[in-house]
Structures are given as C-alpha cells and as structure tokens.
Design a protein around this motif. Structure first.
Motif, mmCIF file in Angstrom:
data_model
loop_
_atom_site.group_PDB
_atom_site.id
_atom_site.type_symbol
_atom_site.label_atom_id
_atom_site.label_comp_id
_atom_site.label_asym_id
_atom_site.label_seq_id
_atom_site.Cartn_x
_atom_site.Cartn_y
_atom_site.Cartn_z
ATOM 1 N N GLU A 1 -7.541 -6.269 7.977
ATOM 2 C CA GLU A 1 -6.272 -7.576 7.885
ATOM 3 C C GLU A 1 -5.117 -6.870 8.284
ATOM 4 O O GLU A 1 -4.194 -7.667 9.267
ATOM 5 C CB GLU A 1 -6.080 -7.594 6.295
ATOM 6 C CG GLU A 1 -5.066 -8.769 5.899
ATOM 7 C CD GLU A 1 -4.950 -8.895 4.468
ATOM 8 O OE1 GLU A 1 -4.440 -9.967 4.050
ATOM 9 O OE2 GLU A 1 -5.217 -8.141 3.621
ATOM 10 N N GLN B 1 -9.601 -4.465 4.093
ATOM 11 C CA GLN B 1 -7.974 -4.393 3.950
ATOM 12 C C GLN B 1 -7.608 -3.940 5.438
ATOM 13 O O GLN B 1 -6.462 -4.354 5.830
ATOM 14 C CB GLN B 1 -7.758 -3.358 2.951
ATOM 15 C CG GLN B 1 -7.933 -3.883 1.602
ATOM 16 C CD GLN B 1 -7.956 -2.944 0.444
ATOM 17 O OE1 GLN B 1 -8.254 -1.927 0.690
ATOM 18 N NE2 GLN B 1 -7.216 -3.231 -0.675
ATOM 19 N N TYR C 1 0.757 -1.051 -0.052
ATOM 20 C CA TYR C 1 -0.083 0.095 0.062
ATOM 21 C C TYR C 1 1.052 1.138 -0.016
ATOM 22 O O TYR C 1 1.961 1.368 0.712
ATOM 23 C CB TYR C 1 -0.883 0.034 1.400
ATOM 24 C CG TYR C 1 -1.886 -0.899 1.227
ATOM 25 C CD1 TYR C 1 -2.977 -1.006 0.542
ATOM 26 C CD2 TYR C 1 -1.519 -2.307 1.895
ATOM 27 C CE1 TYR C 1 -4.160 -2.109 0.838
ATOM 28 C CE2 TYR C 1 -2.542 -3.364 2.024
ATOM 29 C CZ TYR C 1 -3.661 -3.190 1.549
ATOM 30 O OH TYR C 1 -4.478 -4.442 1.620
ATOM 31 N N LEU D 1 -8.206 2.585 1.530
ATOM 32 C CA LEU D 1 -8.190 1.323 2.206
ATOM 33 C C LEU D 1 -9.557 0.998 2.622
ATOM 34 O O LEU D 1 -10.373 1.851 2.967
ATOM 35 C CB LEU D 1 -7.471 1.405 3.585
ATOM 36 C CG LEU D 1 -6.165 1.265 3.815
ATOM 37 C CD1 LEU D 1 -5.645 1.503 5.390
ATOM 38 C CD2 LEU D 1 -5.749 -0.260 3.417
#
Length: 117
Positions: free
Chosen positions: A43, A40, A6, A36
């Motif tokens: 996680e 996500q 990311y 995001l």
C-alpha cells in the motif's frame, strides 16, 4: 477516510512529531510490536512508487550489514523493509492516499499544514 501512522515507540523523534499533531482519528501502528506486513508495505509502495523512498539509510543496521557499500535494487529494499522494522524511514503518515515519510523539517511542516497542529 483512512488515517494511519507507522512509528517506533522507542524513537524520541517520532514521539516529538506525534505530540505536535492531532492524531485522535489515526490508527497508530508501532512497527516494533507490529512489523509491516506485505499488504501494508505494498500500500505504501503504490503511493510512493519507490521502496527506496521508504527506506531509512541512516539505520545503524544499514551500515553494520555493509549495505551502504552495495548497489541495492527496489526488490532488495522491499525484502529488507519486510525483514527488519528499523529500515522503515519514520514516522510514516498515510492520510487518504497521501504519504508523508520521515522526519525532515519540510515533511513535518507539510504534515502539520495537512492535519492541523
């Protein structure tokens, strides 16, 4: 094997770090164009066990909004991360359940050792 980075495409530091690494088999997610999602972020949270660890306290908006003068909870950090992409400390590398967050020299060195230069 899951490999994701990311990053922010307009961030020179992200670009510099990514250029030093072998990232052919990584999913590259530009958080400006693809902020995001809740799954996500969840996680990343499950691995880091802290929304605050994922939060960029050096973001300009952090000071502009006076957040540096407030006591923030984990839930506050979660909401802010979902609301504003610049609050994610970046880059974030997720490699098979391991997380490397931010651009600290030590973090980048660990990352280089993990995936190769």
């Amino acid at each position: 094997m899951r490999k994701v980075v990311y990053y922010l495409s307009t961030c020179d530091t992200c670009k510099k770090i990514m250029k030093q690494l072998e990232l052919e088999d990584f999913d590259k997610i530009d958080i400006k164009n693809n902020p995001l999602s809740e799954p996500q972020l969840l996680e990343l949270y499950v691995i880091s066990e802290s929304y605050e660890e994922l939060f960029n306290k050096r973001a300009i908006k952090f000071r502009q909004q006076g957040l540096n003068k407030k006591e923030l909870t984990e839930n506050d950090y979660r909401k802010l991360l979902l609301d504003e992409y610049t609050f994610l400390k970046r880059p974030v590398f997720l490699i098979n359940g391991e997380l490397y967050v931010g651009n600290a020299k030590k973090t980048v060195e660990q990352l280089k050792d993990r995936i190769g230069r």
